[in-house]
Design a protein around this motif. Structure first.
Motif: not given
Length: 483
Positions: A396-410
């Motif tokens: 999966l592709s992400f654009t920012s560290d914050d986005e990656a953390v949010q999606r990983a934790n969801a």
């Protein structure tokens, strides 16, 4: 004897059938389960299926043996367990061959599972079990004494039969408990053979190993004389174990499923980490709870990393574990095989999915799935949201560290996670935000015997390894002493 083929191992089992270990005696059963070799899909051996009477005999034997075992010194228990580790090492080839036959993983990795179990055992029993002083000064001294719980019921899974059973045995016995262990009905052969090898290592009744299906696991969860359940398996089964144990308020260690996320930041060295990422995702054909199941890659690296992973996967040899060329074996059982195929059907039907390599079950005998890399999917699909437990990986592709953390934790899973970056300080900052029981930087998969291992959220309760893991198998008692 040479353990170099399924035929050789099957011939040995035909002449030397495995049995339960109950109260120091090896016993068979009138009822047997046919054990399927996942490389062929055919029955390769029979395994005894314990009756409820035999199960109850094992629990009664453990109750009788436990008090005397608890009265031994820590050093006495350490010596017995060290001898048990020696037995593992001495019989690594035989036990590894049994794992290859019933579980499917390559023979070298089956032997490695046994040797790793022995190494972890020796490391755990080197941990000191001492009282904990909380207050040593003032008018009153306070310390915590840790006592064994009694009898531990251990339920092991099919994906790593010995590697996940031995730590349960080690934690329980080292802390003064007795054990009744039930291996998975899919992979009981190596574990029952281990009981035979351990027959004279421990006093009768201290370690009991009984084969059987879910009915024995349910009986274990409800038996009033079992003080604790140590279970490794799926979240739904873990919930059932917890509910069944509730009337007796049993202590629990539940190591449940994982849908581990790995985050590859913009500064990662793609060429260097591709083999590591592949190994961490496809270890044991993806049938490891803490394997990478979701790979989040920064958009600037996504296409390059996906292409390299697909090239790597295309070169991997999938086949029978007794073939020395084999790198990945089959999915272990038909039910799991069908589950993975259902996920693949959903992938092929999704308009945004791009299967970069693999994507199909292999024609012919055995439960083989091609190593599969899928791009284009996002949250809301089974492959991303659920634990596939097979050789299929979404990127999966992400654009920012914050986005990656949010999606990983969801996710309701929280067993493990990892961050891949050349900037260790930034990677650590991300790691501290990930909600998981273990978070690695620039690697994934693996336990340290001195470090507690367990899951967050629905991925588990309690721990194994480290002093905290040992204390999960004991009851603390605070002692107040006037000074």
């Amino acid at each position: 004897m040479q353990w170099s083929s399924a035929q050789a191992v099957m011939a040995h089992l035909a002449a030397h059938s495995v049995r339960h270990l109950i109260d120091g005696e090896l016993v068979g059963s009138e009822s047997v389960d046919g054990i399927v070799n996942p490389s062929t899909g055919e029955v390769c051996a029979n395994s005894p299926k314990a009756s409820f009477e035999q199960f109850n005999e094992a629990v009664s034997a453990a109750v009788r043996a436990q008090k005397a075992w608890a009265a031994t010194t820590v050093e006495d228990r350490r010596e017995r367990l060290s001898a048990f580790a020696d037995v593992l090492s001495e019989h690594a080839e035989e036990l590894g061959a049994l794992i290859t036959l019933e579980q499917g993983r390559p023979f070298a990795l089956g032997m490695g599972e046994i040797q790793r179990a022995a190494t972890l055992l020796n490391a755990v029993i080197a941990i000191d079990l001492e009282d904990e002083t909380l207050r040593g000064k003032g008018p009153e001294k306070v310390y915590v004494k840790y006592r064994p719980l009694g009898v531990v019921g251990a339920i092991a899974p099919w994906n790593v039969p010995i590697g996940l059973a031995v730590p349960k045995i080690t934690h329980a016995l080292y802390t003064g408990n007795a054990v009744v262990l039930k291996p998975s009905p899919y992979t009981p052969l190596a574990t029952l053979r281990l009981g035979e090898l351990a027959q004279h290592v421990f006093p009768p009744g201290v370690l009991n190993i009984v084969g059987g299906g879910n009915e024995i696991g349910e009986a274990m969860s409800t038996h009033p004389d079992i003080a604790k359940i140590s279970f490794t398996g799926s979240i739904p089964t873990g919930r059932r174990v917890m509910a069944a144990s509730a009337p007796h308020l049993k202590r629990l260690t539940l190591e449940l499923g994982g849908n581990d996320a790995a985050i590859v930041r913009h500064d990662a060295d793609v060429e260097r980490i591709v083999p590591q990422l592949f190994a961490a995702a496809f270890v044991n054909s993806g049938q490891v709870c803490m394997a990478i199941k979701r790979l989040y890659v920064h958009e600037s690296l996504h296409d390059r990393l996906a292409s390299l992973l697909a090239e790597h996967a295309a070169k991997v040899v999938v086949g029978d574990g007794f073939d020395p060329k084999t790198q990945l074996g089959p999915v272990q059982n038909k039910a799991q095989f069908e589950s993975v195929k259902a996920v693949l059907r959903e992938v092929h039907a999704h308009p945004d999915a791009r299967v970069l390599v693999g994507g199909h079950a292999r024609e012919g005998a055995g439960y083989y799935i091609e190593p599969t890399i899928v791009a284009g999917l996002a949250e809301g699909t089974s492959l991303v949201d659920q634990e596939t437990f097979g050789p299929v990986l979404p990127i999966l592709s992400f654009t920012s560290d914050d986005e990656a953390v949010q999606r990983a934790n969801a996710s309701n899973f929280g067993l493990g996670a990892s961050v891949w970056s050349e900037d260790i300080r930034s990677a650590e900052a991300i790691a501290r935000r990930l909600v998981a029981g273990s978070v690695w930087i620039n690697r994934h998969v693996g336990v340290d015997p001195l470090v507690p291992f367990g899951g967050a959220k629905s991925s588990g309760i309690g721990h194994q390894f480290g002093l905290a893991g040992l204390r999960d198998f004991m009851q603390p008692a605070a002692i107040y002493v006037p000074t």
